[in-house]
Structures are given as C-alpha cells and as structure tokens.
Design an enzyme around this catalytic site. Structure first.
Site, PDB file in Angstrom:
ATOM      1  CG  HIS A  77      -2.121   0.874   1.041  1.00 35.59           C
ATOM      2  ND1 HIS A  77      -2.077   2.253   1.155  1.00 35.59           N
ATOM      3  CD2 HIS A  77      -3.411   0.564   0.721  1.00 35.59           C
ATOM      4  CE1 HIS A  77      -3.280   2.746   0.917  1.00 35.59           C
ATOM      5  NE2 HIS A  77      -4.105   1.752   0.659  1.00 35.59           N
ATOM      6  CG  HIS A  78       1.410   5.329  -2.547  1.00 35.61           C
ATOM      7  ND1 HIS A  78       2.562   5.872  -2.017  1.00 35.61           N
ATOM      8  CD2 HIS A  78       1.380   5.716  -3.848  1.00 35.61           C
ATOM      9  CE1 HIS A  78       3.197   6.554  -2.958  1.00 35.61           C
ATOM     10  NE2 HIS A  78       2.504   6.469  -4.076  1.00 35.61           N
ATOM     11  CB  ALA A  79      -0.633   3.998   3.759  1.00 33.20           C
TER      12      ALA A  79
END
Length: 472
Positions: free
Chosen positions: A148-150
């Site tokens: 995930h980009h988080a």
C-alpha cells in the site's frame, strides 16, 4: 525493546483516505527472476520459507493499521500479533503459453484486488510456468508484489525491497539490529487521548503555514509572469484515459537501453536522464494517440513525483515526495526538438521546485481528514466530475533509481523489475521506470476500461528511443 508508538504522517494517511473500490492505492511490481541460480535448486516452499525468515526481521512487513476512535486522528502502526507469512505469499501459475502477455493479464487481475486492511498491507504472488521472459529470456518465475502507498513511496519501496535481496545467491540474512521489534498495540483510550492532543495543536500549526504558503504563491505568480514557472496543473488536454476510472487494471511492460539513454543525454546540452525518459515517453504517447486518431493539438501534461527524502526535515512517515508538472512535447513531431524543449522547461521547473520547501506537501497533508477525503472521492466518482471539469494532469510518470549491480531475490537472479504505481480519477495511466543493472525497465498500468491494451503504447518506447537516438 519496542519502538515508540508510530502514527502515520498526514501524507501517508492521505493514501488511505483517497482509496476506494475504483481508486486503489497500492504500489505494485513485477520481478522477473531466474530460478536456476538458486543454490540447491528452486522450489516454492524453499522460497516462501526463506522469505518468511527475512520479513520476520523487518518491522515494515509485520505492522498493521489500528484506527483511532471516532477517526479524530491518523491511524497508527502496531505489531500484528497473528502475523503469518502464508497470508501474504501465494503461489499461482500463468496460463500457457506463459509469455509476457499472459503474465501481464494475470498481474492486471491481481492488481485489481484491494489489500486486506486487517493485516499488514502487502502481498506477494509467486508466478510459475513462464516460458522465459525478461530482456535475456532467462526468467521462468515472476514475483508480483503489492504494497500500500501508505507504507511506501518509490524510494522507500525500492529500499525496502532491497532488504529482501542480496548481492550473492547464498548471502546470509541482513542484520537489522534492534529495529526488529515494533510497538505493542495501544489501547483505544490512549489513542483517543493522543488524538485529542494532536487536534488541539492543529489550529496553531495551520497558522504557522499560512505566511510561508502565501509567500510561496506570490513567488510562483512572479515566475509565471516571467515564464520561468513549471507547467501549471488544470491545463491538460483531455484524452481517452482522462476520466472516471473503475477498479479494473491493465498492465504492460517493456525495456529500453539505459546506455543509449545516457548517450542521448550527453549529445543534448543541459539534458538529464530524466529528461530523456520523459521525451521518450512523450514520443511513445504521441505515436499511440496518433495511431488512434486521438492526438490533441496541445501537449500532454505529466505529474512527475520528486523524492525529498534527502532534504526533508520532518521525522517519521514513509512518503516523502513532492511533484513537478511537465509538458511532454506530444505536440512536436521532431524527437530532438521535443527533448530540447523538455530540457529547458524542466530546468525552470527544478528551480521552481527547489524554491518550494521540501516539507510543504507533508505539512499541509497533516490536516487531511478521512471523512472529507472519502466524501471527495465518492463525489468525484459518483458525479463523474473527472469527465466534466478541467483535466488536472494526463498521467503520472515516475523515474525510480534502482541498483546498478545484479541482485538476487531469495537466491534467484533478478532479470528485470517493472514498477507499477497507482492510477487516479482523471488520470487513468501511470508509467514508472526503474534503472537496474544497466537496464531501464518500464512498467505501464492503466484503468482497463480506459486503456484495455497498454501493449499498444509499450511497443512504441523502443522505436521512439531509436528515433531520438538518430535525431541527436
């Protein structure tokens, strides 16, 4: 000893808030490997066992999200007490004949599936049955990665993946020292109290940003009047991949010669490798749109992420990025003229970008509110606003530096690594390139409904580099 509680930065959390069933915010990659280099022979069981040992030593692979009560603050990272590598590493076979097209079709399907937020936000799919892929045709196994980009941006993602690799097929596990532990899970009341304190400080933090931001806008207006500002968003022409996206993804990939890119760069004064990559991408897009009778008279506008890891002064957070906007010269037929214009405009854009404090985007993202972001995404999607208003930018193009030497993944030599970033409402195409071991690997991912066959675009990259090489 456990690390102190780690809250997501505003920029990290914003990728959670922006996510929907259509706008998936994970970063993917296709890693082609040659299993013949594995000491003692390759097997999926051996690869998964070794991978499990390595990720156990790296906290970023074992942490999961815990939300704050009532959503009054950004989530925090906590240790997954039930971590099981079997939930993250899967085995699958590509349909016969096992070529690049079949691999891309399978990976496009896997990229269309959201990550489970109740677990650490990553997956790996080991794809077997390839008939030989990659630049040398030696890869018969691929590893499709999702994070995930988080959790990662381009640079931190490449660094994190490097922890799983080695310079030799039989290298020992990396030593991560005391960082092999993560914070214990806090109670809801503790998180709520921290969130209240954080919100009390936000008005003061916002006031501190007003003056420098106003000054920044004033300087930007002056640059625009003088013709030295970067290209402005909301000025892009509309194409078939600029509209409301669905959750379905299509993928393609290709390779271009890094040494030829460097030769082209040296022949054009002031040009950089990134300028050449953008010029080749612009030329490939021009060919693609022209072949479909869709070439707009105005140049396409790309959003180009820029890492600020080296200049950021803010502690914590994994996403440390800013962005510049670049016109790709798709309105120019001559490849050399396109590169020369890009070199000039990008030089202005870099000077403009350097005048912007590295932490500006991160500072303002601190005020990201999940309900506001969620409502905004639903409005854009439900009302199809991306098809009615001005186009912010046509696509994202990212250039991620990779290792200049051969690497081994669980003992298997990496033949190619194709990065794949997210796509957004209004910009349904992402082109990401990564240099590694004297090669340049290009990954293309798109909304399948907007671009069903990105191979039609991928095929033009090598031809465009040939044309640019001849032109200079």
């Amino acid at each position: 000893m456990d690390r102190s509680l780690e809250r997501l930065s505003g920029l990290d959390a914003s990728f959670l808030y922006l996510e929907s069933a259509a706008q998936l915010m994970h970063v993917c990659g296709i890693v082609l490997v040659d299993p013949d280099t594995v000491v003692g022979g390759y097997s999926f069981g051996k690869l998964k066992s070794e991978l499990g040992r390595r990720v156990e030593a790296i906290p970023a692979f074992r942490r999961k999200l815990k939300t704050v009560p009532l959503g009054i603050d950004h989530p925090v990272w906590v240790d997954d007490a039930d971590f099981d590598v079997d939930r993250h590493v899967h085995r699958i076979a590509v349909p016969a004949p096992g070529g690049d097209a079949e691999l891309a079709e399978l990976c496009g399907h896997l990229a269309s599936i959201p990550l489970d937020r109740s677990r650490p936000l990553w997956e790996m799919w080991v794809v077997e049955g390839l008939a030989g892929s990659g630049p040398e045709g030696n890869a018969t196994v691929a590893v499709f990665t999702k994070m995930h980009h988080a959790t990662v941006d381009g640079v931190s993602g490449a660094n994190l993946f490097a922890f799983l690799c080695s310079l030799e097929p039989d290298a020992p596990l990396p030593d991560v020292g005391d960082d092999a532990t993560v914070a214990a899970e806090p109670g809801s009341w503790e998180l709520f109290g921290r969130g209240v304190l954080s919100n009390l400080a936000k008005p003061v933090d916002a006031l501190r940003l007003v003056a420098p931001t106003t000054s920044l806008l004033t300087r930007t207006i002056r640059r625009a009047r003088a013709g030295t500002a970067m290209a402005a968003p909301l000025t892009a022409p509309r194409t078939s991949f600029n509209g409301t996206i669905s959750g379905r993804r299509s993928i393609a990939f290709t390779d271009i010669d890094l040494e030829r890119i460097k030769q082209v760069k040296r022949r054009v004064e002031g040009a950089t490798v990134n300028d050449v990559v953008l010029a080749v991408s612009g030329g490939a897009l021009r060919r693609y749109l022209e072949s479909r009778g869709e070439l707009p008279a105005q140049s396409l506008l790309a959003s180009v992420p820029v890492s600020v890891h080296d200049t950021s002064t803010r502690p914590g957070g994994t996403n440390k990025v800013s962005t510049i906007f670049a016109r790709l010269g798709t309105d120019l037929a001559d490849p050399r003229e396109r590169l020369e214009r890009l070199a000039r405009s990008n030089a202005n854009a870099k000077q403009h970008h350097q005048a912007i404090p590295a932490d500006t985007l991160q500072d303002w993202a601190h005020f990201a509110a999940p309900r506001v972001f969620g409502l905004g995404v639903r409005m854009v999607s439900g009302l199809k606003l991306a098809e009615r208003g001005p186009v912010i930018h046509n696509l994202v193009i990212s250039n991620v530096p990779g290792p200049p030497v051969p690497l081994y993944f669980m003992g298997a030599r990496i033949e190619a690594l194709y990065p794949l970033g997210p796509v957004f409402h209004g910009a349904g195409l992402n082109i990401t390139v990564m240099s590694s071991n004297n090669g340049m690997h290009v990954g293309l991912i798109a909304c399948r409904d907007a671009m069903p066959d990105p191979w039609q675009l991928a095929q033009h990259f090598a031809a465009e580099l040939d044309a640019l090489d001849r032109a200079v």
